[in-house]
Design a protein around this motif. Sequence first.
Motif, PDB file in Angstrom:
ATOM      1  N   ASP A  32       1.003  -1.191  -0.066  1.00  0.00           N
ATOM      2  CA  ASP A  32       0.108  -0.129  -0.034  1.00  0.00           C
ATOM      3  C   ASP A  32       0.871   1.245  -0.213  1.00  0.00           C
ATOM      4  N   ARG A 265     -15.128  -2.207  -5.865  1.00  0.00           N
ATOM      5  CA  ARG A 265     -13.899  -2.670  -5.479  1.00  0.00           C
ATOM      6  C   ARG A 265     -12.707  -2.978  -6.530  1.00  0.00           C
ATOM      7  N   ARG A 285      -6.079  -7.265  -7.237  1.00  0.00           N
ATOM      8  CA  ARG A 285      -5.473  -6.913  -6.086  1.00  0.00           C
ATOM      9  C   ARG A 285      -5.194  -5.550  -5.983  1.00  0.00           C
ATOM     10  N   ALA A 288      -8.104  -3.464  -5.637  1.00  0.00           N
ATOM     11  CA  ALA A 288      -8.642  -3.470  -4.199  1.00  0.00           C
ATOM     12  C   ALA A 288      -7.839  -2.291  -3.482  1.00  0.00           C
ATOM     13  N   LYS A 289      -6.478  -2.459  -3.576  1.00  0.00           N
ATOM     14  CA  LYS A 289      -5.915  -1.430  -2.726  1.00  0.00           C
ATOM     15  C   LYS A 289      -6.012  -0.220  -3.329  1.00  0.00           C
ATOM     16  N   LYS A 292      -9.278   1.108  -1.697  1.00  0.00           N
ATOM     17  CA  LYS A 292      -9.239   0.940  -0.397  1.00  0.00           C
ATOM     18  C   LYS A 292      -9.341   2.312   0.167  1.00  0.00           C
ATOM     19  N   ASP A 293     -10.289   2.407   1.141  1.00  0.00           N
ATOM     20  CA  ASP A 293     -10.722   3.764   1.881  1.00  0.00           C
ATOM     21  C   ASP A 293     -11.383   4.677   0.884  1.00  0.00           C
ATOM     22  N   TRP A 295     -13.925   3.866  -1.262  1.00  0.00           N
ATOM     23  CA  TRP A 295     -15.157   3.298  -1.840  1.00  0.00           C
ATOM     24  C   TRP A 295     -16.106   3.916  -2.164  1.00  0.00           C
ATOM     25  N   GLN A 377      -6.095   7.941  -8.201  1.00  0.00           N
ATOM     26  CA  GLN A 377      -5.948   6.887  -7.104  1.00  0.00           C
ATOM     27  C   GLN A 377      -4.553   6.884  -6.975  1.00  0.00           C
ATOM     28  N   ARG A 381      -1.821   8.088  -3.665  1.00  0.00           N
ATOM     29  CA  ARG A 381      -1.330   7.028  -3.211  1.00  0.00           C
ATOM     30  C   ARG A 381       0.360   6.766  -3.388  1.00  0.00           C
TER      31      ARG A 381
END
Length: 402
Positions: A32, A265, A285, A288-289, A292-293, A295, A377, A381
């Motif tokens: 992450d 997701r 995957r 999903a990462k 995450k937070d 959604w 995103q 991140r």
Amino acid sequence: MNDSPGWASPGSAPSDDQEAGIPKPSSPVDEDGPAGQWSPAQPPPGQWSPPAAPGNGPGTPPPAPGWGGMPPGRGWGGPPMAAKPGVIPLRPLGVGEILDGAVSTMRAHWRTVLGISLTVSVIAEIVVVLVQRYLLPEPTEVDPNAVGTEALRQATDSAASQLLTSAPGALIAMIATLVTTSVLTVVISRSVLGRGVTLAEAWAEARPRLLPLLGLTLLLSLMSAAIMAVGLLPGLLLGDGAAGLALAFVGLLVACGVVLWLMIRFTLAAPALMLERQPVLTALRRSAKLVKDSWWRTFGILALTYLLVIIVSLIIAVPFGIIAVTVDSDGLSELLNSGPSDFGWPFLVITGIGEVIISTLTYPFTAGVMALLYVDQRIRREALDLDLARAAGVPGYDTTGN
């Protein structure tokens, strides 16, 4: 070698003849990044100067708006303006900027965008029209006076018939969406850097990823179908009684909620698969990462996107539908009592033209929103804004890696 990060595997540089696109993450895909913030490393410092004291000699011009003559938002007390080499500024994006970036890509690269979307839409609609005309079965007749078990049986048969007649169109639409999304994602990745791409170049980049993208789509479809089946199964096992129907209804609601949660997701799996060249499970995957937070934010943006698509579709489809029914039937009431196979060629051709226009406009828009949501995103991140600025050759960014 090209110094810009691009489509190569992690840790390697793209080949000399390879155009740079969205860079792959520098860290392992299972880690992450810092969530909920802008880039952890800030851009190179600019040439800032303190505000000049008033009265520094005769003839000194009055300062421009902002501290020290800097434009508002770029001097003391405000962040530097983000670089914008392409259709979006290289910073975390707002909802309006994501939607505007998708539209700006369509305007800036309209030949490539409309070329692929129009071509695929025409081919897909021709196939749909031929299937509707020659392959679809006659719609199941329903007796309005039927009651009890007979009414339930007829309703079930009608629903099954409707599902059967809509399945070919849905399958064709899925394939058309796969092709356009794969190619348009490449176009959008270049437009972020302010670079153009021809249709041939975009197709060459996207073609090797079509089968993995098809596998991803089928996997998500099977996953959704399995969840729906599990939700409905307990109610169906109880039979046709009130308890069985109630349990089936509750199971349907729960299954729909689970499917919606999973689809949001995994909504960024397709851009990750295309732009990072990840395998299917790794792309899931990654999505999903990234989601995450976020959604609810992702859900809101996608809900607004599809609401706009529905509005545009209705604006175009309703006039074409009225014209088609007027030309090929006795009135609008016949449309409500007939299936596609009951109409003649004029109805199919006119409605087909409307569908082509809708698809040509909505395919690029939805693909653009998905790709830019993925970019946003990763900026939030993984500091992708810095990598994009280097790849775009923005002045002040280190392009040598030193």
